[in-house]
Design a protein around this motif. Structure first.
Motif, PDB file in Angstrom:
ATOM      1  N   GLU A  39     -22.779 113.082 -11.065  1.00 36.56           N
ATOM      2  CA  GLU A  39     -22.915 112.637  -9.672  1.00 36.56           C
ATOM      3  C   GLU A  39     -23.185 111.136  -9.601  1.00 36.56           C
ATOM      4  O   GLU A  39     -22.608 110.433  -8.775  1.00 36.56           O
ATOM      5  CB  GLU A  39     -24.034 113.410  -8.963  1.00 36.56           C
ATOM      6  CG  GLU A  39     -23.761 114.885  -8.761  1.00 36.56           C
ATOM      7  CD  GLU A  39     -23.897 115.724 -10.041  1.00 36.56           C
ATOM      8  OE1 GLU A  39     -23.244 116.781 -10.127  1.00 36.56           O
ATOM      9  OE2 GLU A  39     -24.635 115.315 -10.964  1.00 36.56           O
ATOM     10  N   THR A  43     -20.333 107.810  -8.517  1.00 30.98           N
ATOM     11  CA  THR A  43     -20.653 107.100  -7.286  1.00 30.98           C
ATOM     12  C   THR A  43     -20.169 105.660  -7.406  1.00 30.98           C
ATOM     13  O   THR A  43     -20.504 104.970  -8.377  1.00 30.98           O
ATOM     14  CB  THR A  43     -22.182 107.111  -7.027  1.00 30.98           C
ATOM     15  OG1 THR A  43     -22.609 108.474  -6.916  1.00 30.98           O
ATOM     16  CG2 THR A  43     -22.543 106.350  -5.780  1.00 30.98           C
ATOM     17  N   TYR A  46     -22.039 102.427  -9.157  1.00 30.58           N
ATOM     18  CA  TYR A  46     -23.114 102.885 -10.049  1.00 30.58           C
ATOM     19  C   TYR A  46     -23.417 101.895 -11.171  1.00 30.58           C
ATOM     20  O   TYR A  46     -24.572 101.582 -11.433  1.00 30.58           O
ATOM     21  CB  TYR A  46     -22.759 104.256 -10.646  1.00 30.58           C
ATOM     22  CG  TYR A  46     -23.629 104.645 -11.820  1.00 30.58           C
ATOM     23  CD1 TYR A  46     -24.946 105.055 -11.621  1.00 30.58           C
ATOM     24  CD2 TYR A  46     -23.152 104.583 -13.126  1.00 30.58           C
ATOM     25  CE1 TYR A  46     -25.752 105.395 -12.698  1.00 30.58           C
ATOM     26  CE2 TYR A  46     -23.955 104.921 -14.202  1.00 30.58           C
ATOM     27  CZ  TYR A  46     -25.247 105.329 -13.977  1.00 30.58           C
ATOM     28  OH  TYR A  46     -26.056 105.655 -15.046  1.00 30.58           O
TER      29      TYR A  46
END
Length: 148
Positions: A39, A43, A46
């Motif tokens: 996750e 993103t 990140y």
């Protein structure tokens, strides 16, 4: 026998002084950030939140590999890239060549992007991507980039 031992010592001490294509696994085995998750890495943006390699760390990496820190032919790179959950740990950093052929930093970037896309599309397990890059990124490049 002494001549061959001397040759081996000379060769092994300078094997990474030129342009390392693969990192020395005793210096750079690859380290994963235990806080990274699919996750998080999937993103957008990140890597900007976790990138933290100081100049002091870069200088140490160059020293460990006997590479001139002023050379413009290398970048200090993460073996397991941040976009694949790699760590900023020194054991995950190495001086990657821009100029070696046929494989260099630009090629590894292509592989990292390909693996990131596959992981985020749930077509490749994150742990498999990390392992393949840490074991032999050139072999992974041949398999996932050149053959596709």
């Amino acid at each position: 026998m002494k001549k061959s031992l001397l040759f081996l010592m000379m060769f092994s001490s300078s094997v990474y002084a030129g342009s390392p294509v693969n990192p020395d696994p005793t210096i750079t085995p690859g380290v994963v950030d235990p806080q990274s998750t699919i996750e998080k890495i999937c993103t957008v943006g990140y890597t900007k939140t976790v990138r933290n390699v100081t100049q002091k760390m870069k200088n140490k990496v160059f020293e460990l590999y006997d590479v001139d820190p002023n050379s413009d032919k290398f970048e200090v790179d993460h073996l397991i890239s941040l976009e694949l959950g790699g760590s900023n740990d020194l054991r995950n950093l190495w001086p990657e060549s821009y100029t070696t052929t046929p494989y260099n930093a630009h090629d590894k970037d292509v592989l990292e992007n390909k693996f990131h896309d596959l992981v985020c599309a749930d077509k490749l397990k994150l742990e498999d991507a990390q392992r393949m890059i840490a074991e032999d990124w050139v072999r992974a490049y041949k398999e996932f980039v050149e053959q596709h």
